[in-house]
Design a protein around this motif. Structure first.
Motif, mmCIF file in Angstrom:
data_model
loop_
_atom_site.group_PDB
_atom_site.id
_atom_site.type_symbol
_atom_site.label_atom_id
_atom_site.label_comp_id
_atom_site.label_asym_id
_atom_site.label_seq_id
_atom_site.Cartn_x
_atom_site.Cartn_y
_atom_site.Cartn_z
ATOM 1 N N ASN A 109 0.838 -1.201 0.000
ATOM 2 C CA ASN A 109 0.000 0.000 0.000
ATOM 3 C C ASN A 109 0.872 1.250 0.000
ATOM 4 O OD1 ASN A 109 -1.841 2.027 0.310
ATOM 5 N ND2 ASN A 109 -2.971 1.037 1.981
ATOM 6 N N ARG A 110 0.868 1.955 -1.147
ATOM 7 C CA ARG A 110 1.730 3.134 -1.265
ATOM 8 C C ARG A 110 1.198 4.311 -0.464
ATOM 9 N NH1 ARG A 110 1.932 3.580 -7.711
ATOM 10 N NH2 ARG A 110 -0.291 3.687 -7.281
ATOM 11 N N LYS A 111 -0.067 4.222 -0.057
ATOM 12 C CA LYS A 111 -0.634 5.320 0.738
ATOM 13 C C LYS A 111 -0.996 4.800 2.127
ATOM 14 C CE LYS A 111 -1.628 8.162 -3.127
ATOM 15 N NZ LYS A 111 -2.503 9.148 -3.762
ATOM 16 N N LYS A 112 0.005 4.114 2.688
ATOM 17 C CA LYS A 112 -0.134 3.508 4.009
ATOM 18 C C LYS A 112 -0.668 4.490 5.042
ATOM 19 C CE LYS A 112 2.981 1.213 7.348
ATOM 20 N NZ LYS A 112 2.658 2.072 8.472
ATOM 21 N N HIS A 113 -0.201 5.750 4.977
ATOM 22 C CA HIS A 113 -0.601 6.741 5.985
ATOM 23 C C HIS A 113 -2.111 6.938 6.012
ATOM 24 C CE1 HIS A 113 0.000 8.828 2.172
ATOM 25 N NE2 HIS A 113 -0.871 9.721 2.589
ATOM 26 N N LEU A 114 -2.769 6.821 4.823
ATOM 27 C CA LEU A 114 -4.232 6.980 4.782
ATOM 28 C C LEU A 114 -4.914 5.804 5.474
ATOM 29 C CD1 LEU A 114 -5.098 8.182 1.160
ATOM 30 C CD2 LEU A 114 -5.255 9.479 3.290
ATOM 31 N N ALA A 115 -4.478 4.595 5.129
ATOM 32 C CA ALA A 115 -5.080 3.397 5.729
ATOM 33 C C ALA A 115 -4.813 3.353 7.226
ATOM 34 C CB ALA A 115 -4.541 2.147 5.046
ATOM 35 N N ASP A 116 -3.600 3.750 7.626
ATOM 36 C CA ASP A 116 -3.266 3.795 9.054
ATOM 37 C C ASP A 116 -4.272 4.660 9.801
ATOM 38 O OD1 ASP A 116 -1.100 2.143 9.042
ATOM 39 O OD2 ASP A 116 0.399 3.736 8.872
ATOM 40 N N LYS A 117 -4.596 5.798 9.190
ATOM 41 C CA LYS A 117 -5.490 6.750 9.837
ATOM 42 C C LYS A 117 -6.907 6.181 9.946
ATOM 43 C CE LYS A 117 -3.776 11.182 9.097
ATOM 44 N NZ LYS A 117 -3.497 12.076 7.989
ATOM 45 N N VAL A 118 -7.374 5.567 8.862
ATOM 46 C CA VAL A 118 -8.776 5.125 8.820
ATOM 47 C C VAL A 118 -8.969 3.792 9.557
ATOM 48 C CG1 VAL A 118 -10.671 4.451 7.287
ATOM 49 C CG2 VAL A 118 -9.214 6.383 6.705
ATOM 50 N N PHE A 119 -8.039 2.847 9.343
ATOM 51 C CA PHE A 119 -8.239 1.503 9.896
ATOM 52 C C PHE A 119 -7.342 1.219 11.108
ATOM 53 C CE2 PHE A 119 -9.280 0.298 5.273
ATOM 54 C CZ PHE A 119 -10.626 0.534 5.463
ATOM 55 N N GLY A 120 -6.458 2.130 11.446
ATOM 56 C CA GLY A 120 -5.530 1.877 12.550
ATOM 57 C C GLY A 120 -4.204 1.319 12.069
ATOM 58 N N HIS A 121 -4.269 0.438 11.064
ATOM 59 C CA HIS A 121 -3.062 -0.108 10.451
ATOM 60 C C HIS A 121 -3.326 -0.266 8.970
ATOM 61 C CE1 HIS A 121 -2.710 -1.564 14.652
ATOM 62 N NE2 HIS A 121 -1.432 -1.314 14.468
ATOM 63 N N THR A 122 -2.278 -0.384 8.215
ATOM 64 C CA THR A 122 -2.472 -0.482 6.773
ATOM 65 C C THR A 122 -2.957 -1.870 6.356
ATOM 66 O OG1 THR A 122 -1.487 -0.046 4.618
ATOM 67 C CG2 THR A 122 -0.138 -1.261 6.197
ATOM 68 N N THR A 123 -3.607 -1.914 5.199
ATOM 69 C CA THR A 123 -3.961 -3.178 4.554
ATOM 70 C C THR A 123 -3.244 -3.197 3.205
ATOM 71 O OG1 THR A 123 -5.936 -2.125 3.649
ATOM 72 C CG2 THR A 123 -6.200 -3.300 5.714
ATOM 73 N N ALA A 124 -3.396 -4.277 2.460
ATOM 74 C CA ALA A 124 -2.639 -4.420 1.217
ATOM 75 C C ALA A 124 -3.067 -3.384 0.174
ATOM 76 C CB ALA A 124 -2.841 -5.821 0.651
ATOM 77 N N LEU A 126 -4.541 -2.586 -3.359
ATOM 78 C CA LEU A 126 -5.496 -3.279 -4.226
ATOM 79 C C LEU A 126 -5.568 -2.532 -5.552
ATOM 80 C CD1 LEU A 126 -8.524 -3.714 -1.729
ATOM 81 C CD2 LEU A 126 -6.538 -5.213 -1.974
ATOM 82 N N PHE A 127 -5.857 -3.262 -6.602
ATOM 83 C CA PHE A 127 -6.024 -2.611 -7.906
ATOM 84 C C PHE A 127 -7.352 -1.859 -7.943
ATOM 85 C CE2 PHE A 127 -3.110 -6.080 -9.061
ATOM 86 C CZ PHE A 127 -2.144 -5.340 -9.729
ATOM 87 N N GLY A 128 -7.297 -0.626 -8.414
ATOM 88 C CA GLY A 128 -8.524 0.127 -8.716
ATOM 89 C C GLY A 128 -9.498 0.214 -7.573
ATOM 90 N N TYR A 129 -9.004 0.384 -6.342
ATOM 91 C CA TYR A 129 -9.941 0.410 -5.220
ATOM 92 C C TYR A 129 -9.625 1.538 -4.243
ATOM 93 C CZ TYR A 129 -13.992 -1.780 -3.194
ATOM 94 O OH TYR A 129 -15.283 -2.027 -2.778
ATOM 95 N N SER A 130 -9.490 2.735 -4.767
ATOM 96 C CA SER A 130 -9.340 3.973 -3.999
ATOM 97 C C SER A 130 -7.917 4.163 -3.471
ATOM 98 C CB SER A 130 -10.336 4.052 -2.838
ATOM 99 O OG SER A 130 -9.786 3.521 -1.648
ATOM 100 N N HIS A 131 -7.665 5.371 -3.003
ATOM 101 C CA HIS A 131 -6.335 5.711 -2.495
ATOM 102 C C HIS A 131 -6.102 5.195 -1.085
ATOM 103 C CE1 HIS A 131 -4.866 8.146 -5.905
ATOM 104 N NE2 HIS A 131 -6.155 8.062 -6.194
ATOM 105 N N LEU A 132 -7.170 4.690 -0.482
ATOM 106 C CA LEU A 132 -7.028 4.028 0.812
ATOM 107 C C LEU A 132 -6.220 2.735 0.663
ATOM 108 C CD1 LEU A 132 -8.250 5.007 3.448
ATOM 109 C CD2 LEU A 132 -10.248 3.569 3.016
ATOM 110 N N THR A 133 -6.290 2.141 -0.501
ATOM 111 C CA THR A 133 -5.575 0.886 -0.750
ATOM 112 C C THR A 133 -4.491 1.082 -1.811
ATOM 113 O OG1 THR A 133 -7.237 0.192 -2.366
ATOM 114 C CG2 THR A 133 -7.563 -0.532 -0.100
ATOM 115 N N GLY A 134 -3.872 2.243 -1.780
ATOM 116 C CA GLY A 134 -2.676 2.440 -2.592
ATOM 117 C C GLY A 134 -2.846 3.267 -3.850
ATOM 118 N N GLY A 135 -4.078 3.519 -4.253
ATOM 119 C CA GLY A 135 -4.324 4.329 -5.447
ATOM 120 C C GLY A 135 -3.771 3.720 -6.723
ATOM 121 N N TYR A 136 -3.771 2.389 -6.808
ATOM 122 C CA TYR A 136 -3.271 1.736 -8.031
ATOM 123 C C TYR A 136 -4.324 1.786 -9.135
ATOM 124 C CZ TYR A 136 0.543 -0.367 -5.341
ATOM 125 O OH TYR A 136 1.656 -0.563 -4.571
ATOM 126 N N PRO A 137 -3.905 2.135 -10.379
ATOM 127 C CA PRO A 137 -4.863 2.064 -11.493
ATOM 128 C C PRO A 137 -5.356 0.630 -11.654
ATOM 129 C CG PRO A 137 -2.863 3.227 -12.140
ATOM 130 C CD PRO A 137 -2.591 2.610 -10.802
#
Lengths: 391, 246
Positions: A109-124, A126-137
């Motif tokens: 997850n390239r945007k770990k800081h976002l997931a950390d904030k929302v979920f407490g810790h990062t998750t993997a 994911l393709f095409g599933y928002s910037h919460l999960t890395g913002g991958y096309p």
């Protein structure tokens, strides 16, 4: 290249975007031969998942042919290989990947800081599933860049049609994990809420895993028919009381295993007043999810039983009957699918013809018809159950 | 909404319900004072029935809303009898699994007059009058009626049907089926003809058959306890700092 692009709530268009390039040594570029619209894409379509940005490319069920490789793949993958791309991007090296918890990979997850904030810790990632999960096309496109490719993709043989293999990317392993984590015993009744694509895969998985009876709940005749063809007893929740019927089917005991293949957007109906309450709270941003199914499962599950949740929840849910859950001693298992745990085994089962996941496909169209297919799928028009897109 | 099927005018029904409100019997529930005690002392089903009837008598307006909800709600489906749910007679079915007791034995126990009497106590007082006939009563106001055993298949099913028109319970049936090697499933089906004509029916609908369903669950629980342990568990005789220790 052409790709399906998110522009805002209920606004997905087929646009031209720049072609992806190799960015890191373990990358590869896949020329997409088939991709699909997933039920969880509809949560993005409805803007229920935070952190989508206009211009993001959609799609996380993809397969195709390798056309370009990074330098660090050590010959594991080469041009011309046929691959299915799971929706979870996994590094294969971090502590979570080593434990097999691929969907919570710590590196991808390239945007770990976002997931950390929302979920407490990062998750993997994911393709095409928002910037919460890395913002991958995503892969609803002509080409897809796959990072950590050697540990992420599943190589598949030539000679088997795309339609049989494509769902190794998400819905088949997702339904399979939902059933496996329910720890199905030969004496179990397994109740499955939702007969969409994941529900259908879960039904067949539960039967393959030897459940005594599988009960499927939905309201659309075509989906219930498909469930019945797969071996399930069906309940139409618009015609029958789900709790009463499940108790009748289990001699008053309740199903041992309950599986939620619906998630955060339960069907809205005045006959289920709690869904109206949840919708009202969603409008005022006081609740993000509508957990009707979760409430019903807790109420009807046999004491000592288990609740398995492959359906996606995004944020906060209200009025969860924790008193019933705790006192009945229920076990909860949930999570995004650890796809890479299952793909090799499930590929073998497809090759051995234990199952042909293509049964779920109702629509196969070209990529540029994607935007209208999102609506067809969302509105369940034309008996739509699963859409495959061909770039 | 003018007259109920029982031919009572709205005013008469109101009086009838008001009378029943104060009475004390298995159908009508204890007095208001006792109900309050029940709330702290455990679930008293007759008390709940009393509440249902109070609802029938007192809140006709909500009854209208309830009827509208039933007519427009998705759950009524295509069945014409269910289209206007307010007129549907409540039918309930509940099941229980009884481990390690074969269907033949359960059948034999249920054929004993004493067993029937004890497990039907949540619904009515049952007396055997001989030759498959039983007399069921639910208190002086709502009367009593005869029920005849009309289906009697050893190890499979039993069914009692009401004789005449004044019955609050139209029929009761019990079916037995094996549940693999886990015992026997006993399904109890009850068709009711609730008091209070249309209002009573609306009240029953509004509450979603919850009350009679809880009676059915209670009967089955009694049956299971009786065949497995020889007694029906009760809190009746235990000490408590209340006039009525239930």
């Amino acid at each position: 290249m052409r790709a399906l692009v998110w522009h805002g709530k209920e606004d997905i268009r087929c646009d031209s975007v720049t072609d992806p390039e190799i960015e890191a040594d373990r990358d590869l570029i896949v020329k997409v031969t088939s991709c699909a619209i997933c039920g969880s894409d509809l949560h993005l379509f409805h803007n229920f998942i935070p952190a989508m940005l206009p211009g993001d490319v959609m799609g996380h069920e993809t397969m195709g042919e390798v056309v370009e490789t990074g330098r660090g793949l050590n010959g594991k993958l080469k041009k011309g290989d046929r691959v299915v791309v799971p929706f979870t991007i996994v590094c294969g090296e971090c502590d979570q990947c080593k434990r097999g918890y691929f969907s919570v990979c710590q590196k991808s997850n390239r945007k770990k800081h976002l997931a950390d904030k929302v979920f407490g810790h990062t998750t993997a990632g994911l393709f095409g599933y928002s910037h919460l999960t890395g913002g991958y096309p995503g892969g609803q496109a002509e080409y897809l860049r796959v990072p950590f490719a050697d540990t992420t993709v599943q190589k598949v043989p030539h000679g088997i049609p795309d339609e049989k293999l494509l769902f190794l990317s998400d819905i088949f392993p997702t339904g399979w994990q939902a059933a496996v984590q329910a720890d199905i015993q030969p004496t179990d009744t397994v109740a499955i809420w939702g007969c969409g694509p994941v529900g259908q895969m879960t039904i067949r998985s539960a039967i393959l895993l030897g459940a005594e009876q599988v009960v499927a709940i939905d309201r659309l005749p075509e989906r219930l028919e498909m469930a019945e063809a797969g071996g399930a007893i069906t309940i139409n929740f618009e015609e029958e009381d789900v709790v009463e019927r499940l108790n009748a089917l289990t001699g008053g005991e309740g199903p041992e295993k309950c599986i939620d293949c619906i998630g955060m957007e339960s069907h809205l109906s005045p006959s289920m007043p709690d869904t109206v309450y949840d919708r009202a709270k969603q409008v005022f941003m006081a609740e993000s999810d509508r957990p009707h199914v979760l409430r019903e499962m807790i109420y009807v599950c046999r004491p000592g039983g288990l609740i398995s949740i492959p359906g996606v929840y995004g944020g906060l849910s209200d009025k969860i009957p924790m008193g019933a859950a705790m006192n009945k001693g229920l076990t909860f298992r949930m999570g995004q699918t650890h796809v890479q745990r299952w793909t090799a085994d499930l590929l073998r089962r497809i090759e051995e013809e234990q199952i042909d996941p293509s049964f779920v496909i109702t629509h196969e169209v070209s990529l540029d018809k994607g935007p209208e297919m999102y609506r067809t799928f969302r509105d369940k028009q034309d008996s739509c159950i699963k859409v495959v897109l061909k770039p | 909404m003018t007259y109920g099927q029982d031919g009572f005018s709205r005013r008469e029904r109101g009086e009838r319900a008001a009378r029943t409100h104060a009475a004390e019997d298995p159908w009508l529930g204890p007095s208001r004072r006792q109900r309050r005690q029940d709330a702290s002392g455990g679930l008293s089903t007759p008390g709940l029935i009393g509440l249902a009837l109070a609802a029938a008598a007192g809140v006709a307006a909500i009854g209208v809303l309830g009827a509208q909800r039933s007519a427009s709600g998705g759950r009524t489906g295509g069945d014409p009898n269910r289209g206007s749910a307010a007129w549907r007679k409540p039918e309930i079915e509940r099941s229980i699994t009884i481990e390690d007791v074969p269907a033949d034995e359960l059948y034999r126990r249920l054929r004993e007059p004493e067993t029937l009497q004890r497990i039907m106590a949540p619904f009515a007082t049952v007396e055997t009058t001989g030759d498959g006939q039983t007399r069921w009563s639910v208190g002086h106001d709502l009367g009593s009626w005869d029920m005849r055993l009309t289906d009697d298949r050893p190890g499979e099913a039993l069914r009692w049907e009401a004789q005449g028109d004044d019955a609050l319970i139209r029929d009761v049936s019990v079916r037995f089926r094996a549940a693999g090697n886990r015992g026997t499933v006993v399904a109890l089906h009850v068709s009711l003809d609730p008091p209070g004509g249309m209002l009573g029916r609306i009240a029953t609908q509004m509450l979603g058959d919850t009350l009679p369903a809880s009676l059915a669950s209670k009967s089955l629980h009694y049956f299971k306890a009786l065949v497995q342990t020889g007694e029906i568990p009760t809190t009746e005789r235990q000490p408590a700092a209340r006039p009525d220790p239930r």
